[in-house]
Structure formats: structure tokens, C-alpha cells
Motif scaffolding. Sequence first.
Motif, PDB file in Angstrom:
ATOM      1  N   PHE A  94      45.173  32.842  44.337  1.00 59.01           N
ATOM      2  CA  PHE A  94      43.712  32.886  44.291  1.00 59.01           C
ATOM      3  C   PHE A  94      43.283  33.695  43.075  1.00 59.01           C
ATOM      4  O   PHE A  94      43.771  34.805  42.838  1.00 59.01           O
ATOM      5  CB  PHE A  94      43.179  33.524  45.581  1.00 59.01           C
ATOM      6  N   ALA A  95      42.383  33.156  42.283  1.00 57.06           N
ATOM      7  CA  ALA A  95      42.106  33.728  40.964  1.00 57.06           C
ATOM      8  C   ALA A  95      41.355  35.055  41.007  1.00 57.06           C
ATOM      9  O   ALA A  95      41.340  35.785  40.015  1.00 57.06           O
ATOM     10  CB  ALA A  95      41.323  32.717  40.126  1.00 57.06           C
ATOM     11  N   LYS A  96      40.746  35.363  42.133  1.00 55.31           N
ATOM     12  CA  LYS A  96      39.948  36.581  42.235  1.00 55.31           C
ATOM     13  C   LYS A  96      40.660  37.595  43.125  1.00 55.31           C
ATOM     14  O   LYS A  96      41.541  37.242  43.906  1.00 55.31           O
ATOM     15  CB  LYS A  96      38.555  36.233  42.775  1.00 55.31           C
ATOM     16  N   ALA A 198      33.726  44.410  42.419  1.00 57.95           N
ATOM     17  CA  ALA A 198      32.698  43.440  42.044  1.00 57.95           C
ATOM     18  C   ALA A 198      31.866  43.904  40.864  1.00 57.95           C
ATOM     19  O   ALA A 198      31.273  43.084  40.148  1.00 57.95           O
ATOM     20  CB  ALA A 198      31.801  43.144  43.237  1.00 57.95           C
ATOM     21  N   GLN A 199      31.795  45.210  40.628  1.00 58.36           N
ATOM     22  CA  GLN A 199      31.037  45.738  39.500  1.00 58.36           C
ATOM     23  C   GLN A 199      31.816  45.687  38.188  1.00 58.36           C
ATOM     24  O   GLN A 199      31.234  45.830  37.118  1.00 58.36           O
ATOM     25  CB  GLN A 199      30.638  47.190  39.774  1.00 58.36           C
ATOM     26  N   ARG A 200      33.123  45.488  38.280  1.00 55.65           N
ATOM     27  CA  ARG A 200      33.958  45.489  37.082  1.00 55.65           C
ATOM     28  C   ARG A 200      33.930  44.123  36.395  1.00 55.65           C
ATOM     29  O   ARG A 200      33.475  43.134  36.954  1.00 55.65           O
ATOM     30  CB  ARG A 200      35.391  45.882  37.429  1.00 55.65           C
ATOM     31  N   SER A 201      34.420  44.087  35.183  1.00 57.13           N
ATOM     32  CA  SER A 201      34.414  42.841  34.422  1.00 57.13           C
ATOM     33  C   SER A 201      35.303  41.792  35.086  1.00 57.13           C
ATOM     34  O   SER A 201      36.510  42.012  35.244  1.00 57.13           O
ATOM     35  CB  SER A 201      34.925  43.096  33.003  1.00 57.13           C
ATOM     36  N   VAL A 205      39.469  41.781  35.180  1.00 60.79           N
ATOM     37  CA  VAL A 205      40.168  41.741  36.465  1.00 60.79           C
ATOM     38  C   VAL A 205      41.046  40.500  36.567  1.00 60.79           C
ATOM     39  O   VAL A 205      42.207  40.567  36.996  1.00 60.79           O
ATOM     40  CB  VAL A 205      39.162  41.801  37.617  1.00 60.79           C
ATOM     41  N   ALA A 206      40.512  39.350  36.164  1.00 57.49           N
ATOM     42  CA  ALA A 206      41.287  38.108  36.246  1.00 57.49           C
ATOM     43  C   ALA A 206      42.506  38.154  35.335  1.00 57.49           C
ATOM     44  O   ALA A 206      43.597  37.721  35.714  1.00 57.49           O
ATOM     45  CB  ALA A 206      40.401  36.918  35.886  1.00 57.49           C
ATOM     46  N   ALA A 207      42.311  38.685  34.127  1.00 54.06           N
ATOM     47  CA  ALA A 207      43.444  38.802  33.202  1.00 54.06           C
ATOM     48  C   ALA A 207      44.495  39.749  33.759  1.00 54.06           C
ATOM     49  O   ALA A 207      45.705  39.459  33.713  1.00 54.06           O
ATOM     50  CB  ALA A 207      42.954  39.288  31.842  1.00 54.06           C
ATOM     51  N   ALA A 208      44.058  40.881  34.287  1.00 51.28           N
ATOM     52  CA  ALA A 208      45.004  41.847  34.843  1.00 51.28           C
ATOM     53  C   ALA A 208      45.811  41.240  35.982  1.00 51.28           C
ATOM     54  O   ALA A 208      47.028  41.449  36.084  1.00 51.28           O
ATOM     55  CB  ALA A 208      44.253  43.082  35.323  1.00 51.28           C
ATOM     56  N   TRP A 251      30.678  36.954  32.760  1.00 53.30           N
ATOM     57  CA  TRP A 251      31.704  35.938  32.533  1.00 53.30           C
ATOM     58  C   TRP A 251      32.153  35.309  33.851  1.00 53.30           C
ATOM     59  O   TRP A 251      32.321  35.988  34.859  1.00 53.30           O
ATOM     60  CB  TRP A 251      32.915  36.563  31.840  1.00 53.30           C
ATOM     61  N   GLN A 252      32.321  34.001  33.819  1.00 46.38           N
ATOM     62  CA  GLN A 252      32.857  33.259  34.948  1.00 46.38           C
ATOM     63  C   GLN A 252      34.057  32.433  34.483  1.00 46.38           C
ATOM     64  O   GLN A 252      34.019  31.806  33.422  1.00 46.38           O
ATOM     65  CB  GLN A 252      31.813  32.330  35.564  1.00 46.38           C
ATOM     66  N   ALA A 253      35.100  32.431  35.270  1.00 47.97           N
ATOM     67  CA  ALA A 253      36.272  31.650  34.908  1.00 47.97           C
ATOM     68  C   ALA A 253      35.950  30.164  34.945  1.00 47.97           C
ATOM     69  O   ALA A 253      35.362  29.680  35.916  1.00 47.97           O
ATOM     70  CB  ALA A 253      37.421  31.950  35.878  1.00 47.97           C
TER      71      ALA A 253
END
Length: 257
Positions: A94-96, A198-201, A205-208, A251-253
Motif C-alpha cells: 500500500f503506497a501510503k 498526514a501533515q508531512r510531505s 513519506v512515499a519515497a521513504a 503533491w499526490q502520487a
Amino acid sequence: MDVSDAELTVEVTGPVATVVIHNPARRNAMTAAMWRQLPELLDRLEPDPDVRTLVLTGAGDAFCAGADLGDLAELLDAGDASIAVTAEERLASFAKPTVAAIRGACVGGGAQLAVACDLRIAADDARFGVPPARLGLVYPAPTTRRLARLVGPSAAKHLLFTADLVDAERALRIGLIDEVLPADQLAARVDELTATIAQRSPLSVAAAKEIVDDRAGPARIAWWHRKVVTTGEAREGVAAVAERRTPRFAWQAPTDN
């Protein structure tokens, strides 16, 4: 058991989607229908731009007591291609960010799902176990490897060889969970944690998540670095710090990323 009582429910509140394992007659054991339902729910939630994090939890005082033994023959026949492994792998991919909020029993298939989440927050009444050795079964290879990566080979072998239940304090010591707190504080802590994430970029977060999970090769990592420049996420983050305000990360994936 009334099979209509066995289901996964979803509630979206602000940026958080909460998936609840609900099977009260069996301490939230996962039925075959529930294993099949989970990837479908995740497929719907993942592209939702309003969802920033996902919480997986159990109804009442248990997280999940495992796979419903009434469906055991189907799971055994499929081996590592079972619906349980398919659901676990979809949860892991899951991407999030995903957070398991754990009370009470977290055993077998429940531990399988919890370990597939990014973070695990537990109440002090939580109990964890991996029971295949008690039942004469072979734990799926992807599940076994994920557990070993999380807690290390020795702790994984201890859980697998003994099939013993461990309490929340021991689970914390071996790295199976990230935090332990009184049961009446669990919901508030999960709310606090998911609000922070949810407040973070979302880009950061997705890259990490991809990099930590070793799912990003050199080309993908280069793609992420380009996105930092082209999306303006870093400019917004730096400006927010300078102006002492909450950043407005937008930003949205892309669905085809």
C-alpha cells in the motif's frame, strides 16, 4: 457463527482511513471472504487523494486471532499463493503509511497483517503469537521473511519454533511493535500519530516507504529526486519553516507511477 457478522469495515475521517476487522464470534479471525475483501478495499483507498494514512485495527478488545480454521483447507492447498498471502502482500505494498492499532489477541494471521503494516502501536493488553509449529503447519515464506526482517533471525525463530504467546513488553523489546501504552490511551495515540504523518510531505513519506522497503531501484530513486525539484514540495517546506506556519503540501502520487 453468523457469517454476516464477519466483515471488514472502512471509515474515512479527514486524512485517515480506518479498516476494522470485525468477526466478534471468533475474536476477529479472518475468514476467506475477509482475506479476499482486504485487497479490494486497499485498491479503492489507495488512489483517494484525501487519504493520507491507513489504520488497521480490530473491533472490540481483540486485533485478530488469526485465520478462521474453518477455511484452513483452502489456505493450506494454496501454500504461498493463498488468499492470506495475497492480502498481506497488498497491505505491505500500500503506497501510503499504514499503522496497526493492536489490542488483545494478535496471533497467526493477525500477526501476519500487523507485520505487513509500516508501524505497530499496541495496548499493554496485547498478546502476540505465531502458532504454525503448534498446528503442524508451515508459515508462508513471504510472511516468515517479513517477520525476520522486522525482528531479526533469532527473535523470529523463537516465535516460530515455540509458538508461544508474548506480551506487549516483550514484543516491544524485540522490535515486533513500536510503542506500548495503556489500552485507554491507544486510540488517542494512534490519532496523534496519524495526524502528524498526514501533515508531512506525501512525497517525502512515499519515497521513504519505497526506499526502506527496498522497492526503489536507482532509476526510481532518481525519479523521486526529480519530483522534489519539479513539484515544489521542498520550496513549500522551506517557506513554511521560514514563515513559522504549517506547510501546505499538495503533491499526490500519480496512479500510474
